[in-house]
Motif scaffolding. Sequence first.
Motif, short mmCIF file in Angstrom:
data_model
loop_
_atom_site.label_atom_id
_atom_site.label_comp_id
_atom_site.label_asym_id
_atom_site.label_seq_id
_atom_site.Cartn_x
_atom_site.Cartn_y
_atom_site.Cartn_z
N VAL A 81 38.67 37.43 41.79
CA VAL A 81 39.79 37.24 40.88
C VAL A 81 39.47 37.99 39.59
O VAL A 81 38.33 38.07 39.17
CB VAL A 81 40.07 35.75 40.61
N VAL A 135 47.09 33.96 39.47
CA VAL A 135 46.00 33.00 39.36
C VAL A 135 46.29 31.90 38.34
O VAL A 135 45.59 30.89 38.29
CB VAL A 135 44.67 33.70 38.98
N VAL A 155 33.51 33.04 45.90
CA VAL A 155 34.49 33.46 44.88
C VAL A 155 33.73 34.15 43.76
O VAL A 155 32.71 33.63 43.28
CB VAL A 155 35.28 32.27 44.30
N SER A 157 34.54 35.49 39.98
CA SER A 157 35.56 35.50 38.93
C SER A 157 35.19 36.45 37.81
O SER A 157 34.15 36.29 37.16
CB SER A 157 35.77 34.10 38.35
N CYS A 158 36.05 37.44 37.60
CA CYS A 158 35.91 38.36 36.47
C CYS A 158 37.06 38.16 35.48
O CYS A 158 37.42 39.06 34.71
CB CYS A 158 35.88 39.81 36.96
N LEU A 159 37.66 36.97 35.52
CA LEU A 159 38.78 36.67 34.64
C LEU A 159 38.32 36.50 33.20
O LEU A 159 37.24 35.97 32.94
CB LEU A 159 39.48 35.38 35.08
N THR A 177 40.76 30.25 35.73
CA THR A 177 39.44 30.31 36.37
C THR A 177 39.20 29.07 37.22
O THR A 177 38.66 29.14 38.33
CB THR A 177 38.33 30.48 35.32
N SER A 180 40.99 29.28 40.51
CA SER A 180 40.28 30.09 41.50
C SER A 180 39.17 29.27 42.16
O SER A 180 38.87 29.46 43.36
CB SER A 180 39.72 31.36 40.87
N PHE A 192 30.09 30.29 43.92
CA PHE A 192 31.00 30.82 42.90
C PHE A 192 30.17 31.61 41.90
O PHE A 192 29.24 31.09 41.29
CB PHE A 192 31.71 29.67 42.19
N LEU A 194 30.38 33.47 38.42
CA LEU A 194 31.23 33.51 37.23
C LEU A 194 30.74 34.54 36.24
O LEU A 194 29.58 34.50 35.80
CB LEU A 194 31.24 32.13 36.55
#
Length: 408
Positions: A81, A135, A155, A157-159, A177, A180, A192, A194
């Motif tokens: 994401v 998202v 998962v 996450s690069c949000l 986040t 996700s 996950f 992050l």
Amino acid sequence: MVFCCTHITFSPLHYPNPQSLLPPNPNILPLNLPFPLILYKPSKFRTKRSIFCSIKSPTIQNTPSSSFRTKKSSDINILVVGSTGYIGKFVVKELLKRGFNVIATAREKSGIRGKNSKEETLETLKGSTVCFSDVTDLETLEKSLDGLDYPIDVVVSCLASRTGGVKDSWKIDYEATKNSLVAGRKFGAQHFVLLSAICVQKPLLEFQRAKLKFEDELIKEAEGGDFSYSIVRPTAFFKSLGGQVELVKEGKPYVMFGDGKLCACKPISEEDLASFIADCVLSEDKVCKILPLGGPGKALTPLEQGEILFRLLGREPKFLKVPIGIMDFAIGVLDFLVKIFPSMEDAAEFGKIGRYYAVESMLALDPETGEYSAEKTPSYGNDTLEEFFEKGIREGMAGQELGEQTFI
């Protein structure tokens, strides 16, 4: 996402090159997009809501193994994401290079101010299964993943908030986040990764508090024993430190706050950071850990960064020193105005963000001394800021646009 300016960069993941102190352009696209869900996936899984495109087909695993780490890379499905963001694009590329099956979520209109079309996004994320979704809406995200017909193992996450504003920070750095995480867990995710920020260790800003709240919940999720995490807290990115390359080439002075020694960082390239994030997928020594991260070499102050730039150009250093008191005065005025005009809360927050990166080092805090420590900031990778500056001088800074939050 980063805070940027024509001459200065303020970022949740970086610190600035000070060229201006005015608040950013507020005319940004909202993230709650009113588009219908469109899922792109291989033709053998086409539905009425699917459109065929040439992409890599993830391996179907109807019954996930007890641990995804026992699988071959080609059998591991990774949901990314924030895949069209600055770092996200490099992460997708690195994961694909290592042979993982990548499902990349994206908005229909991605990129700066939504300028990228679906076709451009598909080309950028070529080799992955691209899932156009939202998202910020858990139900929409879960429906899109449900249409994939195979589980998720990891998962990534690069949000990150596109503005750093109060509401946007909680909407993206926390709520989206968390969506996700919830959606990933629903479809079998066991790990996950992050992408956070090293600055959250000293939380004075709203986006830092939002990131920390999610970090806390992610850690609690792993208490059951059937789930793990890796929290990556990088220092400054090369891109965030290149805002003055073109200006100095034109003969202008290098601008810095105070004497240029108020803060320091160990900058890291996007490729090296993406490589470290990819390492976190399978590396047992990175499981259930908070991982501060810097690039190779010594920590650099803004003064030293400017000196490198002038040396590469073969010129005598010429600096413009901006008193930090100017920012303090501006923040005081904005804080006063917020009491009268609550709608200005983001403008006040932007001022605080600017000051934070002008005086706080992007280095690990030593728990014993409470001081920033270059020695306790792990180094990773091979790319150096000097090489980045040299390339920028030689080839120009085209393609190094820093985002849609512009300080003019």
